[in-house]
Each structure stands twice: as structure tokens, then as C-alpha cells.
Design an enzyme around this catalytic site. Structure first.
Site, PDB file in Angstrom:
ATOM      1  N   ASP A  43      -9.654  -7.941   3.155  1.00  0.00           N
ATOM      2  CA  ASP A  43      -9.119  -6.622   2.796  1.00  0.00           C
ATOM      3  C   ASP A  43      -8.926  -5.726   4.011  1.00  0.00           C
ATOM      4  O   ASP A  43      -9.128  -4.518   3.955  1.00  0.00           O
ATOM      5  CB  ASP A  43      -9.966  -5.917   1.736  1.00  0.00           C
ATOM      6  N   HIS A 100      -2.416  -6.921  -7.056  1.00  0.00           N
ATOM      7  CA  HIS A 100      -3.285  -6.123  -6.180  1.00  0.00           C
ATOM      8  C   HIS A 100      -3.429  -4.698  -6.734  1.00  0.00           C
ATOM      9  O   HIS A 100      -2.490  -4.167  -7.306  1.00  0.00           O
ATOM     10  CB  HIS A 100      -2.684  -6.111  -4.766  1.00  0.00           C
TER      11      HIS A 100
HETATM   12  C1  1DF Z   1      -8.425   0.725  -0.387  1.00  0.00           C
HETATM   13  C2  1DF Z   1      -8.919  -0.509  -0.787  1.00  0.00           C
HETATM   14  C3  1DF Z   1      -7.054   0.901  -0.245  1.00  0.00           C
HETATM   15  C4  1DF Z   1      -8.054  -1.536  -1.071  1.00  0.00           C
HETATM   16  C5  1DF Z   1      -6.199  -0.167  -0.500  1.00  0.00           C
HETATM   17  O1  1DF Z   1      -4.849  -0.062  -0.421  1.00  0.00           O
HETATM   18  C6  1DF Z   1      -6.704  -1.418  -0.831  1.00  0.00           C
HETATM   19  C7  1DF Z   1      -9.315   1.824  -0.124  1.00  0.00           C
HETATM   20  C8  1DF Z   1      -4.257   1.189  -0.531  1.00  0.00           C
HETATM   21  O2  1DF Z   1     -10.489   1.583   0.219  1.00  0.00           O
HETATM   22  O3  1DF Z   1      -8.890   2.984  -0.224  1.00  0.00           O
HETATM   23  O4  1DF Z   1      -5.874  -2.455  -0.914  1.00  0.00           O
HETATM   24  N1  1DF Z   1      -8.600  -2.700  -1.628  1.00  0.00           N
HETATM   25  O5  1DF Z   1      -7.871  -3.660  -1.961  1.00  0.00           O
HETATM   26  O6  1DF Z   1      -9.830  -2.719  -1.907  1.00  0.00           O
HETATM   27 MN    MN Z   2      -6.575  -4.680  -0.877  1.00  0.00          MN
END
Ligand code: 1DF
Ligand code: MN
Length: 351
Positions: A313, A186
């Protein structure tokens, strides 16, 4: 748009496979890191925003991240999500020092396991670990899978700028392969040496920097030969495989050309010969953050309908409309059921 419901009325259950949470102890550890003057710039950009911004989006994400009860279940009901496969949010343990990371991984797994035991029909957990201590990480993965019922492992990409392509981390691969659980690779923000020009442009986060860094991480694992050493290992990538399916042709050509000309003496031929063969046989891809039928079809065509899965998500990107968009994809009913339900049931041993 018709009202979204759980229960499979549309011919399949919806299993969301890249859903995030954070226990309050992790939030407090993040707070202490943000207070330092040498704070990692990517981390400051990411968690400085979610923990301290007064914006509605940041505050809603921050609140939902910490809930493993009523609010999360209500959000799932409102979006027609039957089950979440939940992992600690990035960077999780991996921003901490070794000993704090080790202790935090155990706390995260205990908390997540309790929530999954309270709601076994709605929640499934992924094990956290602290790659800073690879031997402990392997033991903790074993505990989390065999004693706590976790069905996968989450690694929030790099650990203080280091990548799982380094054999010192391979006890983690060995444990995952032996326990027959996948590793969800991830994103988190890119490390200090990579993030500077991205930060300057506001492109360090989920908009782009995450995907570049995580796709790069997956590629490093492939070219290191790790899958020749652990041939049954399976890695899950979100965000449509962090764009790697689109790169396959060029990756194959250039990897082959580089190896033949011995450009980098450490870059060795791979048993399966092509980078794309590993993407097709050792990877699963989720559509987290991408409610876009053409990209999903392309991945299904290139990687296989049995290897492309649904993810929302939550809580970072969770508009209910996206569920409706994906329900409306013009895929054969059996393929849609694989996407939303049965691929996840098989990979996470749910059914
Ligand atoms: C964000 C997106 C933040 C995801 C995440 O974890 C995350 C974001 C801190 O939009 O800031 O897991 N993502 O997986 O797209
Ligand atoms: Mn994510």
C-alpha cells in the site's frame, strides 16, 4: 532487523500488489474539485488532507504518489521490494464527470505504461478506466491490456455512489473476463449518503470507512448474481478482503435465510448457493495495510493459500519494519513464497 534487500535472498521475491500513483494532471483535477463549494464530503476529507495538509505524513505521501522514477525505486530498494504492481490512487477517474473521467483514464494508462516500459523488471501496471462510461471503459481496458501491457484493472470502489452490481456496468466485467485479467476493487471514501456519521467520528478513511464501503461493494457484486453471469471473473480485495472472510459464516446463513423467505424479491438464489463459495472461487485477497500473521493465516485457511497475496500500500503505508514482520511469519517456506511471489506471478502473468 537484518537489512532488507531485493533479489530473492530470503528464498522468494517480494511483489507488492496494491501500490498507488497519481499523475500531476489528476492532482490538478483534484485541486479544482476541492475548490468547488459542492465538493463530495468524503473526497474533501481524503484529498483535502493529502493535497493541503502541512503535516509531514501528508506531504511525504503527496510527493511519493507522483513519482514513478528514482524516489519510488529507492524506496523499493530500501524495503526489499522487487516489484510493484501499480494502480492509480483512489478515487482516480471516478470522482470526475464522465468526459473528464474518460480522458483521464487514457492519460493515466499512457503514463503508467511508459513507466512500466522504462522499468520492466520493477513495475507492472493496472489499467484505469472510467465506469461513468461503461462502453468506453470496456474499450479502454482492452487497449490498456492488449496494447499497453497492463495485467489487471483497478476500480476505486463506487462511482458517484453507484456500484458495479448494476448491470449497466457489466461491459467492464465482460471485458475483464474476456481478456483474462482480474479487477482490483480498491477502496475510496464512502459516498455522500453513507459517509456523514463516519466523518463526524473521524472514521471515514482508511481506518474503517474504506473497508466497510469496499467490502459492501464486493458483497453487492456477489449477491447481484454477476459471477453467475461471468463465472471466470476474478476480483482482488485488499486489506485482508476488507474483513469479508471473517463474515463468511453469517453471510451464508443470512443470505440463505433471506432468499428462502423471499424477503427481498430482487434477491435471487445464487448458482453456487453460498456467498462464501464466491469468495473462495472468484476472489483474491491481499494483506495491504495488515502486517498481521493471525489474519493472514485465517484467510489462507479459509480462502486458500493460492489466493492470498502480499501488498504494501505504498505510499500510504510503507514502514520497512512491516516487511521484516511478514518475512518472519512462521509459515512453511513454500507458502511464504506463494504469498510474496508466485501467487502474484500467476495472477498478473509476470513469470
Ligand atoms: C489511504 C489508504 C489512502 C489507502 C488511499 O488512497 C489508499 C489513506 C487514497 O491512508 O488515506 O489506497 N489504502 O488502500 O489503505
Ligand atoms: Mn490502497
Amino acid at each position: 532487523m537484518p537489512e532488507l534487500q531485493t533479489g530473492g535472498h530470503q528464498g522468494y521475491l517480494r511483489i507488492a500488489t496494491e501500490e498507488a500513483f497519481a499523475p500531476p494532471e489528476l492532482i490538478r483535477a483534484y485541486e479544482r474539485i476541492l475548490d468547488r463549494d459542492d465538493v463530495d464530503p468524503g473526497f474533501e476529507s481524503l484529498m483535502g488532507f493529502y493535497l493541503r495538509s502541512k503535516s509531514e505524513r501528508a506531504q511525504a505521501v503527496f510527493r511519493r504518489l507522483q513519482d514513478l522514477g528514482a524516489e519510488r525505486l529507492a524506496d523499493m530498494d530500501a524495503r526489499g521490494i522487487d516489484r510493484q504492481v501499480i494502480a492509480v490512487t483512489g478515487p482516480g477517474t471516478q470522482i470526475l464527470d464522465r468526459d473528464s473521467g474518460v480522458a483521464m483514464s487514457e492519460l493515466i494508462n499512457d503514463r503508467l505504461a511508459e513507466a512500466c516500459q522504462r522499468h520492466p523488471d520493477r513495475f507492472t501496471g493496472m489499467a484505469a478506466c472510467a465506469p461513468q462510461d461503461p462502453a468506453h471503459a470496456a474499450k479502454e481496458i482492452e487497449r490498456a491490456v492488449s496494447k499497453l501491457g497492463m495485467r489487471a484493472v483497478v476500480i476505486n470502489s463506487h462511482t458517484h455512489g453507484e456500484y458495479l452490481s448494476d448491470p449497466k456496468f457489466w461491459p467492464i466485467f465482460e471485458a475483464a473476463e474476456a481478456l483474462d485479467v482480474a479487477i482490483y476493487l480498491h477502496p475510496q471514501t464512502p459516498p455522500r449518503d453513507m459517509v456523514g456519521p463516519m466523518l463526524e467520528a473521524g472514521l471515514d478513511g482508511a481506518i474503517f470507512g474504506f473497508g466497510v464501503e469496499t467490502g459492501f461493494h464486493a458483497l453487492r457484486i456477489i449477491t447481484s448474481g454477476a459471477f453467475d453471469r461471468f463465472p471466470k471473473l476474478q476480483i482482488v480485495l485488499g486489506h485482508m478482503g476488507e474483513a469479508l472472510p471473517y463474515w463468511m459464516y453469517r453471510l451464508d446463513y443470512m443470505h440463505n435465510a433471506g432468499v428462502r423467505s423471499n424477503r427481498y424479491p430482487f434477491m435471487k438464489p445464487l448458482k453456487k448457493e453460498k456467498v462464501s463459495n464466491y469468495l473462495r472461487e472468484n476472489f483474491y485477497i491481499t494483506n495491504s495495510g495488515v502486517a498481521w500473521e493471525p489474519a493472514i493465516r485465517f484467510a489462507q485457511e479459509q480462502i486458500g493459500v493460492d489466493r492470498v497475496l502480499y501488498a504494501m500500500d505504498y505510499p500510504y503505508q510503507c514502514p520497512p519494519e512491516e516487511v521484516g514482520i511478514l518475512d518472519a511469519m512462521s509459515l512453511p517456506p513454500q507458502v511464504k513464497k506463494m504469498f510474496f511471489q508466485t501467487n502474484a506471478e500467476r495472477l498478473f502473468k509476470l513469470a
